[in-house]
Structures are given as C-alpha cells and as structure tokens.
Design an enzyme around this catalytic site. Sequence first.
Site, PDB file in Angstrom:
ATOM      1  N   ASP A   1      16.865  52.978  35.881  1.00 44.91           N
ATOM      2  CA  ASP A   1      18.192  52.959  35.243  1.00 44.91           C
ATOM      3  C   ASP A   1      18.257  54.153  34.290  1.00 44.91           C
ATOM      4  OD1 ASP A   1      19.173  50.229  36.172  1.00 44.91           O
ATOM      5  OD2 ASP A   1      17.279  49.664  35.230  1.00 44.91           O
TER       6      ASP A   1
ATOM      7  N   HIS B   1      14.636  54.682  43.638  1.00 43.82           N
ATOM      8  CA  HIS B   1      14.885  53.436  42.897  1.00 43.82           C
ATOM      9  C   HIS B   1      15.835  53.739  41.739  1.00 43.82           C
ATOM     10  CE1 HIS B   1      13.184  49.358  41.379  1.00 43.82           C
ATOM     11  NE2 HIS B   1      14.278  49.635  40.692  1.00 43.82           N
TER      12      HIS B   1
ATOM     13  N   ASN C   1      24.831  50.856  38.351  1.00 47.98           N
ATOM     14  CA  ASN C   1      25.355  50.549  37.004  1.00 47.98           C
ATOM     15  C   ASN C   1      24.350  50.820  35.888  1.00 47.98           C
ATOM     16  OD1 ASN C   1      28.233  49.390  36.840  1.00 47.98           O
ATOM     17  ND2 ASN C   1      27.397  48.478  38.706  1.00 47.98           N
TER      18      ASN C   1
ATOM     19  N   THR D   1      23.118  49.180  44.694  1.00 51.11           N
ATOM     20  CA  THR D   1      24.071  48.470  43.840  1.00 51.11           C
ATOM     21  C   THR D   1      24.345  47.083  44.400  1.00 51.11           C
ATOM     22  OG1 THR D   1      26.130  48.672  42.590  1.00 51.11           O
ATOM     23  CG2 THR D   1      26.238  49.329  44.914  1.00 51.11           C
TER      24      THR D   1
ATOM     25  N   GLY E   1      17.699  41.872  39.865  1.00 50.47           N
ATOM     26  CA  GLY E   1      18.261  40.907  38.922  1.00 50.47           C
ATOM     27  C   GLY E   1      17.145  40.254  38.125  1.00 50.47           C
TER      28      GLY E   1
ATOM     29  N   GLU F   1       7.493  41.853  38.323  1.00 43.68           N
ATOM     30  CA  GLU F   1       8.005  42.351  37.026  1.00 43.68           C
ATOM     31  C   GLU F   1       7.622  41.403  35.896  1.00 43.68           C
ATOM     32  OE1 GLU F   1      12.209  42.746  38.376  1.00 43.68           O
ATOM     33  OE2 GLU F   1      12.162  44.453  37.011  1.00 43.68           O
TER      34      GLU F   1
END
Length: 362
Positions: free
Chosen positions: A303, A13, A17, A97, A197, A227
Amino acid sequence: MEWCDSMPKVELHAHLNGSIRDSTLLELARELGEKGVLVFSDFEHVILKSDRSLVEVFKLFDLIHMVTTDHTTITRITREVIEDFASENVVYLELRTTPKKNKSIGMTKRSYMEAVVEGLKSISSVDVAFMPHDVDARSSLNSLPVDNARNVTPRKRIYVRLLLSIDRRETTEDAMETVKLALELKDVGVVGIDLSGNPIVGEWTTFLPALQFAKENGLDITLHCGEVPNPKEIQAMLDFWPQRVGHACFFQGEDWENLKRLNIPVEICFTSNLRTNSISSIDVHHFADLYKANHPLVICTDDSGVFSTSVSKEYSLAASAFGLGKKEIFQLARDAIEFIFAEDEVKTILKQMFDSFVTNLA
Ligand code: 5GP
C-alpha cells in the site's frame, strides 16, 4: 536509491485503494467535510498518523473507502496510481482491488470494475498496455527508463494486469461472484484472484470453494498468508498450492519447509510488515533466509499511499539492510518476471526491457 529508481521494476502486490496519493485522499476528504459528510480534522489526523497496528490499518481502509468508493473517484485513483508506478519505472504492474457493491449509488461489482478499466483507458501521459496480447516489443524497447543520447526522456510504457480481491469479510456467494466477474473480464486484463482483508476475520473454508473454482477455470491465485499467527490456516493455504503468497510473516518450521518444497514465490513488503509490527525489525525479516536459500521472491509495496513508500524505496531498503549491490538488486528485480500472472509474450518483452537497460548503461 537513484539506481533503484532508474532500473525497470515489476510490482506484483499493490492494492488500489492502499496506493492512493495522500494529496488525493485529503482533497476528497476535504470535499466531503465541506458537504458535512465527515469531520475533516478527525479524518486528517488518522490519515497523517504514521505508525499503525494491523488492526488500525483496516480501520483506515474503511475510512479510505468512505471517500473513494464512487465510480468517478475509482477511475481517477486508478489513473493516478498507474501514473505514479510508471513514473518510478515500474514496467509491469499487477494491480489488485476488491470489487465493491453500493446500492445507494448504483454500484455493482461489475460497474466498480468498469470504473477501474475506464481509469486504465484514460491515461495519456504514459503508454499503458493492459489488454491480453497487447504486446509491442518495439515500442516497449523505445520506452526504456534511461535517457537517450540527446537527453530526451523517452515516453514510458507500463504493462498492467488486474487481480480481483476477495475480502475476508465476504460470504462464499460474494467470493464466487468476484471469481465469475474475473473470468468475464479476462479480455480487459484480469489475470487472477487475491484473498485479502483483515486476517483475523473470516474462515478459510468460506473462500475455498470460490478459490478452487477460480483455479479450475485458469485464474492464478495469490493469498495473503501468515499475516497473523494462524498455523492451521497457513497449512491449509499451502496445501491449496497458490501461485504466490503475500507476507508469510508468521510461518513456522514446517510452513517454511512446505513453502520451499512447493517453491511458492513470496511477495515481500518490508515497510508494510514493519509499520504494522508484523516484523519487529528489518534485520530479522524472513527475506534474508529465503534469499540465501534462493527461494523465489518479489519485492513489493503493498500500500504505497498508506505506508508512504514506493517500489524503489523498498529495493533501496533491501540493498541497505542486506548489503546487496546493484548487480544483486537488478537480478532480484529481473527474476520477478518469472512470477507474473500475464502470458509468456509479456515475460519475453519484459526480459528484453531489463536486458536493454543494462546494455544501454554499458
Ligand atoms: P482495495 O481492494 O479497496 O482497492 O484496497 C484496499 C483493501 O486491500 C483493504 O480494504 C484490504 O481489504 C486489502 N489490503 C490492503 N493492504 C492489506 C494488507 O496488508 N493485508 C491484507 N490482508 N489486506 C490488505
């Protein structure tokens, strides 16, 4: 931490970006600042802020996309992100991505993905295997992340597969375009679809036709799920029965029962959950209960750039927070092989790589 760094790892995961190096992001922003496209000091302030709510994280992504979304930069950050994961002994990476369009610079979803693939091809510092059936057992074993007897650091090898993300801001048609593109790009290592997103944007029913189509055509699916508190959506996502889910922070009684009954692996991202306040502290993280229940889990970064973390740091965090020893941590990392979307030959090679690591330590 040293042990976690040295052992082989699987990362399932990671958003391209979101995994960008701070130094690259600041360099790109400085360049755009000099051209008068943005005010560098404002940008720098936002980038270097350490605690952000989930909503602020998505504002940050819009800012990141402003400086990264051209073909040359996408190629560069793909290269750097893979080099960074390989350098901490990640031996299998599923990089996700969102293919983007930007008419003003002639970017289509396809050309965006071609820039990503160009990044994969451009890496020379480590061996990157990303094409299906590009499975070379001997060279994989030669590249294990341990020093050999002559103290020569072996060349690292990393298997990479791609997931195409559907952004929750997209329409059904956009989502379908992404899935069709993923099917066309199977030959260059695309193995699945992710839905991500801003979780407070968009409706599950908008994405369902594209996700259903992806499933019917043999793509594996992972969904950002739970989430935010949204019981109806969580239930609908579990009913869809994806191959994996990410986060699962706001599940409730029946959701846990369904998740466990369907045995859906969960991608766990500790630092991301803590930094976005999705989880108040690590000792109440659902990892503990799932781990105790022997539920399939994989520890991931989400991330690594935005949250200043690494796969090794996430494993270290698990070790210290839940009192796991080397044996348990290694087993957790090795078990993740079962949940990858790549073909079985890759699983076999990865298992050999993990087992040789242990043999070499003995
Ligand atoms: P990209 O797809 O542009 O390579 O990576 C950044 C994108 O991934 C963000 O714009 C967002 O759509 C998605 N993303 C990154 N981190 C998260 C997260 O923690 N939750 C969700 N839902 N989406 C994320």
